[in-house]
Design a protein around this motif. Structure first.
Motif, PDB file in Angstrom:
ATOM      1  N   TYR A  57       8.450  18.865  44.919  1.00 59.27           N
ATOM      2  CA  TYR A  57       7.122  19.474  44.975  1.00 59.27           C
ATOM      3  C   TYR A  57       6.893  20.459  43.838  1.00 59.27           C
ATOM      4  O   TYR A  57       5.790  20.563  43.310  1.00 59.27           O
ATOM      5  CB  TYR A  57       6.889  20.147  46.328  1.00 59.27           C
ATOM      6  CG  TYR A  57       6.280  19.194  47.325  1.00 59.27           C
ATOM      7  CD1 TYR A  57       4.900  18.987  47.347  1.00 59.27           C
ATOM      8  CD2 TYR A  57       7.069  18.485  48.205  1.00 59.27           C
ATOM      9  CE1 TYR A  57       4.325  18.095  48.232  1.00 59.27           C
ATOM     10  CE2 TYR A  57       6.503  17.594  49.103  1.00 59.27           C
ATOM     11  CZ  TYR A  57       5.131  17.404  49.111  1.00 59.27           C
ATOM     12  OH  TYR A  57       4.563  16.523  49.986  1.00 59.27           O
ATOM     13  N   ASP A  58       7.940  21.205  43.444  1.00 63.77           N
ATOM     14  CA  ASP A  58       7.739  22.171  42.364  1.00 63.77           C
ATOM     15  C   ASP A  58       7.408  21.451  41.059  1.00 63.77           C
ATOM     16  O   ASP A  58       6.506  21.859  40.322  1.00 63.77           O
ATOM     17  CB  ASP A  58       8.974  23.068  42.205  1.00 63.77           C
ATOM     18  CG  ASP A  58       8.721  24.230  41.255  1.00 63.77           C
ATOM     19  OD1 ASP A  58       7.577  24.728  41.216  1.00 63.77           O
ATOM     20  OD2 ASP A  58       9.662  24.636  40.553  1.00 63.77           O
ATOM     21  N   ALA A  59       8.134  20.367  40.775  1.00 65.02           N
ATOM     22  CA  ALA A  59       7.880  19.618  39.538  1.00 65.02           C
ATOM     23  C   ALA A  59       6.469  19.033  39.560  1.00 65.02           C
ATOM     24  O   ALA A  59       5.695  19.203  38.608  1.00 65.02           O
ATOM     25  CB  ALA A  59       8.916  18.509  39.375  1.00 65.02           C
TER      26      ALA A  59
ATOM     27  N   VAL B 277       7.518  20.874  32.410  1.00 64.45           N
ATOM     28  CA  VAL B 277       7.617  21.935  33.419  1.00 64.45           C
ATOM     29  C   VAL B 277       8.789  21.646  34.360  1.00 64.45           C
ATOM     30  O   VAL B 277       9.093  20.486  34.625  1.00 64.45           O
ATOM     31  CB  VAL B 277       6.297  22.050  34.234  1.00 64.45           C
ATOM     32  CG1 VAL B 277       5.174  22.615  33.395  1.00 64.45           C
ATOM     33  CG2 VAL B 277       5.898  20.706  34.832  1.00 64.45           C
ATOM     34  N   ASP B 278       9.450  22.698  34.827  1.00 64.31           N
ATOM     35  CA  ASP B 278      10.518  22.582  35.836  1.00 64.31           C
ATOM     36  C   ASP B 278      11.660  21.664  35.389  1.00 64.31           C
ATOM     37  O   ASP B 278      12.331  21.076  36.222  1.00 64.31           O
ATOM     38  CB  ASP B 278       9.914  22.078  37.165  1.00 64.31           C
ATOM     39  CG  ASP B 278      10.810  22.355  38.359  1.00 64.31           C
ATOM     40  OD1 ASP B 278      11.482  23.407  38.369  1.00 64.31           O
ATOM     41  OD2 ASP B 278      10.848  21.521  39.292  1.00 64.31           O
ATOM     42  N   THR B 279      11.892  21.551  34.094  1.00 63.16           N
ATOM     43  CA  THR B 279      12.888  20.604  33.598  1.00 63.16           C
ATOM     44  C   THR B 279      13.889  21.337  32.700  1.00 63.16           C
ATOM     45  O   THR B 279      13.532  21.798  31.619  1.00 63.16           O
ATOM     46  CB  THR B 279      12.203  19.472  32.797  1.00 63.16           C
ATOM     47  OG1 THR B 279      11.171  18.928  33.604  1.00 63.16           O
ATOM     48  CG2 THR B 279      13.192  18.386  32.414  1.00 63.16           C
TER      49      THR B 279
ATOM     50  N   ASP C 241       9.776  26.804  32.374  1.00 67.65           N
ATOM     51  CA  ASP C 241      10.780  26.517  33.412  1.00 67.65           C
ATOM     52  C   ASP C 241      11.321  27.782  34.066  1.00 67.65           C
ATOM     53  O   ASP C 241      11.093  28.906  33.596  1.00 67.65           O
ATOM     54  CB  ASP C 241      11.930  25.712  32.789  1.00 67.65           C
ATOM     55  CG  ASP C 241      12.871  25.159  33.833  1.00 67.65           C
ATOM     56  OD1 ASP C 241      12.437  24.943  34.980  1.00 67.65           O
ATOM     57  OD2 ASP C 241      14.064  24.956  33.520  1.00 67.65           O
ATOM     58  N   HIS C 242      12.096  27.561  35.140  1.00 65.51           N
ATOM     59  CA  HIS C 242      12.738  28.681  35.839  1.00 65.51           C
ATOM     60  C   HIS C 242      14.218  28.414  36.088  1.00 65.51           C
ATOM     61  O   HIS C 242      14.828  29.078  36.918  1.00 65.51           O
ATOM     62  CB  HIS C 242      12.017  28.957  37.174  1.00 65.51           C
ATOM     63  CG  HIS C 242      12.270  27.898  38.211  1.00 65.51           C
ATOM     64  ND1 HIS C 242      12.871  28.187  39.421  1.00 65.51           N
ATOM     65  CD2 HIS C 242      12.035  26.573  38.220  1.00 65.51           C
ATOM     66  CE1 HIS C 242      12.963  27.070  40.132  1.00 65.51           C
ATOM     67  NE2 HIS C 242      12.461  26.084  39.427  1.00 65.51           N
ATOM     68  N   HIS C 243      14.805  27.421  35.399  1.00 69.17           N
ATOM     69  CA  HIS C 243      16.242  27.150  35.563  1.00 69.17           C
ATOM     70  C   HIS C 243      17.029  27.991  34.563  1.00 69.17           C
ATOM     71  O   HIS C 243      16.792  27.907  33.353  1.00 69.17           O
ATOM     72  CB  HIS C 243      16.554  25.669  35.329  1.00 69.17           C
ATOM     73  CG  HIS C 243      15.994  24.777  36.387  1.00 69.17           C
ATOM     74  ND1 HIS C 243      14.740  24.243  36.303  1.00 69.17           N
ATOM     75  CD2 HIS C 243      16.525  24.350  37.557  1.00 69.17           C
ATOM     76  CE1 HIS C 243      14.512  23.514  37.389  1.00 69.17           C
ATOM     77  NE2 HIS C 243      15.573  23.563  38.165  1.00 69.17           N
ATOM     78  N   GLN C 244      18.007  28.743  35.110  1.00 68.14           N
ATOM     79  CA  GLN C 244      18.832  29.567  34.242  1.00 68.14           C
ATOM     80  C   GLN C 244      19.563  28.713  33.202  1.00 68.14           C
ATOM     81  O   GLN C 244      19.848  29.166  32.108  1.00 68.14           O
ATOM     82  CB  GLN C 244      19.865  30.315  35.090  1.00 68.14           C
ATOM     83  CG  GLN C 244      19.813  31.802  34.880  1.00 68.14           C
ATOM     84  CD  GLN C 244      19.854  32.564  36.196  1.00 68.14           C
ATOM     85  OE1 GLN C 244      20.321  32.059  37.216  1.00 68.14           O
ATOM     86  NE2 GLN C 244      19.367  33.786  36.176  1.00 68.14           N
TER      87      GLN C 244
ATOM     88  N   SER D 230      10.289  29.591  41.136  1.00 69.82           N
ATOM     89  CA  SER D 230       9.830  28.220  40.945  1.00 69.82           C
ATOM     90  C   SER D 230       9.053  28.128  39.646  1.00 69.82           C
ATOM     91  O   SER D 230       8.574  29.143  39.129  1.00 69.82           O
ATOM     92  CB  SER D 230       8.897  27.843  42.099  1.00 69.82           C
ATOM     93  OG  SER D 230       7.934  28.876  42.263  1.00 69.82           O
ATOM     94  N   ALA D 231       8.912  26.908  39.151  1.00 75.50           N
ATOM     95  CA  ALA D 231       8.078  26.714  37.960  1.00 75.50           C
ATOM     96  C   ALA D 231       6.647  27.116  38.286  1.00 75.50           C
ATOM     97  O   ALA D 231       5.937  27.661  37.446  1.00 75.50           O
ATOM     98  CB  ALA D 231       8.154  25.263  37.504  1.00 75.50           C
ATOM     99  N   CYS D 232       6.221  26.856  39.520  1.00 73.63           N
ATOM    100  CA  CYS D 232       4.852  27.217  39.919  1.00 73.63           C
ATOM    101  C   CYS D 232       4.622  28.727  39.832  1.00 73.63           C
ATOM    102  O   CYS D 232       3.563  29.159  39.384  1.00 73.63           O
ATOM    103  CB  CYS D 232       4.546  26.703  41.324  1.00 73.63           C
ATOM    104  SG  CYS D 232       4.118  24.954  41.328  1.00 73.63           S
TER     105      CYS D 232
ATOM    106  N   THR E 292       8.300  25.333  48.584  1.00 78.22           N
ATOM    107  CA  THR E 292       9.459  24.430  48.651  1.00 78.22           C
ATOM    108  C   THR E 292      10.668  24.984  47.900  1.00 78.22           C
ATOM    109  O   THR E 292      11.781  24.911  48.399  1.00 78.22           O
ATOM    110  CB  THR E 292       9.094  23.036  48.097  1.00 78.22           C
ATOM    111  OG1 THR E 292       8.388  23.205  46.870  1.00 78.22           O
ATOM    112  CG2 THR E 292       8.217  22.286  49.072  1.00 78.22           C
ATOM    113  N   ASP E 293      10.454  25.553  46.707  1.00 75.95           N
ATOM    114  CA  ASP E 293      11.602  26.044  45.930  1.00 75.95           C
ATOM    115  C   ASP E 293      12.220  27.319  46.527  1.00 75.95           C
ATOM    116  O   ASP E 293      13.326  27.707  46.144  1.00 75.95           O
ATOM    117  CB  ASP E 293      11.219  26.279  44.459  1.00 75.95           C
ATOM    118  CG  ASP E 293      11.556  25.063  43.600  1.00 75.95           C
ATOM    119  OD1 ASP E 293      11.591  23.936  44.156  1.00 75.95           O
ATOM    120  OD2 ASP E 293      11.810  25.212  42.393  1.00 75.95           O
ATOM    121  N   THR E 294      11.510  27.977  47.459  1.00 74.73           N
ATOM    122  CA  THR E 294      12.096  29.139  48.132  1.00 74.73           C
ATOM    123  C   THR E 294      12.574  28.760  49.531  1.00 74.73           C
ATOM    124  O   THR E 294      12.921  29.642  50.328  1.00 74.73           O
ATOM    125  CB  THR E 294      11.071  30.289  48.279  1.00 74.73           C
ATOM    126  OG1 THR E 294       9.931  29.790  48.995  1.00 74.73           O
ATOM    127  CG2 THR E 294      10.632  30.851  46.947  1.00 74.73           C
TER     128      THR E 294
HETATM  129 MN   LIG Z   1      11.767  24.104  40.528  1.00 77.07          MN
END
Ligand SMILES: [Mn+2]
Length: 324
Positions: free
Chosen positions: A30-32, A84-86, A110-113, A130-132, A159-161
């Motif tokens: 859902y975040d993507a 996004v989110d990738t 993005d939000h991935h470390q 989240s990316a959102c 969803t991401d939380t």
């Molecule tokens: Mn995400």
């Protein structure tokens, strides 16, 4: 980079560009998906037409949300690519990779470390849920918060939380959520339509996943396995097999949950989850060529399945022992 400069630059370039395309990672969650839809809506509010490119049509899990939107599957010439989110290029669909090669401008939000900063312009906030949520802060000054936009952002954050329970849910996340809710959309109805109508296939996969759970390291590691025959017999898709992933770390004494999934023959996806503050599952994932977040990561098992799984369990056990 200052978020205001990044956002302004992105909008300026997109306004002049011959074609803009947005993409999230393969097997979108859902975040993507919602960050793609939110980006498209924000660009459209700024007078920019952008397409969303997917690897393949979405499965029925997303029907309520995505039914009225159009997606692109064939590579075309786009001057701008926004991902996004990738976290890294290998998580992009193959058709998007060919767009990336020809794109004049690339943006990575993005939000991935573990993000590999693979675009010309990278905006990565590893501390954000989240990316959102990243998109919300990034474009706050450039959007009109309509109910449609608020719903996309809400679903990605929800969803991401894990429904606002993971540690990535910060004070600011709630401030952001409050602003989304203020638009007046019916959050209860949205969640009901998106998540509280599980298919029978999803129920069947959950049942099978529960039956498959095995414990290791005195109950500190829980492993579930959904094999190809489970997918075939239940006629389930990848999304219909996801419930177990977040369930494993909620079992008492479990420090690491390992959910193995084989949606196609010999294609083993592994999700790692922890609810412990002193465990970093992205370190385990990295060891096996994967990556992700401290509490939620993923990897693909290569070679002989049983051997690879045993090695993963052994390494996880070693990681836990090192800590204690
Ligand atoms: Mn995400």
């Amino acid at each position: 980079m200052n978020n205001n400069i990044f956002a302004k630059n992105l909008l300026k370039i997109c306004k002049k560009a011959q074609g803009v395309v947005i993409s999230g990672h393969i097997n979108p969650d859902y975040d993507a998906l919602c960050s793609c839809l939110a980006m498209q809506e924000i660009l459209s509010q700024n007078g920019i037409k952008a397409d969303i490119m997917l690897e393949q049509p979405l499965d029925s899990t997303f029907d309520y949300l995505s039914g009225k939107y159009k997606f692109i599957y064939e590579p075309q010439n786009y001057e701008v690519l926004i991902t996004v989110d990738t976290a890294e290029p290998k998580l992009l669909p193959a058709n998007v990779m060919s767009v990336k090669e020809n794109a004049k401008f690339t943006f990575n939000i993005d939000h991935h470390q573990s993000n590999k900063m693979y675009a010309q312009n990278n905006y990565v906030q590893g501390e954000i849920s989240s990316a959102c949520e990243v998109i919300y802060y990034l474009f706050e000054k450039n959007f009109n918060l309509t109910q449609t936009l608020a719903q996309f952002l809400y679903l990605g954050i929800y969803t991401d939380t894990g429904g606002f329970i993971y540690s990535n849910t910060k004070e600011n996340t709630f401030k952001c959520l409050a602003n989304l809710i203020k638009t007046g959309f019916d959050a209860d109805d949205l969640l009901l339509k998106c998540f509280r109508n599980k298919s029978l296939a999803s129920f069947e996969m959950t049942k099978r996943a529960f039956n498959s759970i095995k414990f290791y390291a005195n109950g500190a590691i829980a492993v579930s396995q959904l094999r190809y025959e489970d997918y075939e017999q239940s006629k389930a898709n990848l999304n219909e097999a996801k419930f177990i992933v977040s369930y494993l770390p909620t079992i008492q004494n479990v420090k690491v949950g390992i959910a193995v999934s084989e949606p196609k023959p010999n294609d083993f996806h592994v999700s790692l989850r922890t609810a412990c503050n002193d465990v970093n599952v992205s370190e385990i994932a990295k060891q096996f060529g994967g990556g992700g977040h401290i509490r939620a990561s993923g990897l693909t098992l290569k070679g002989d399945y049983q051997k690879a799984l045993n090695a993963l369990i052994k390494f996880t056990k070693y990681t836990l022992e090192k800590k204690s």
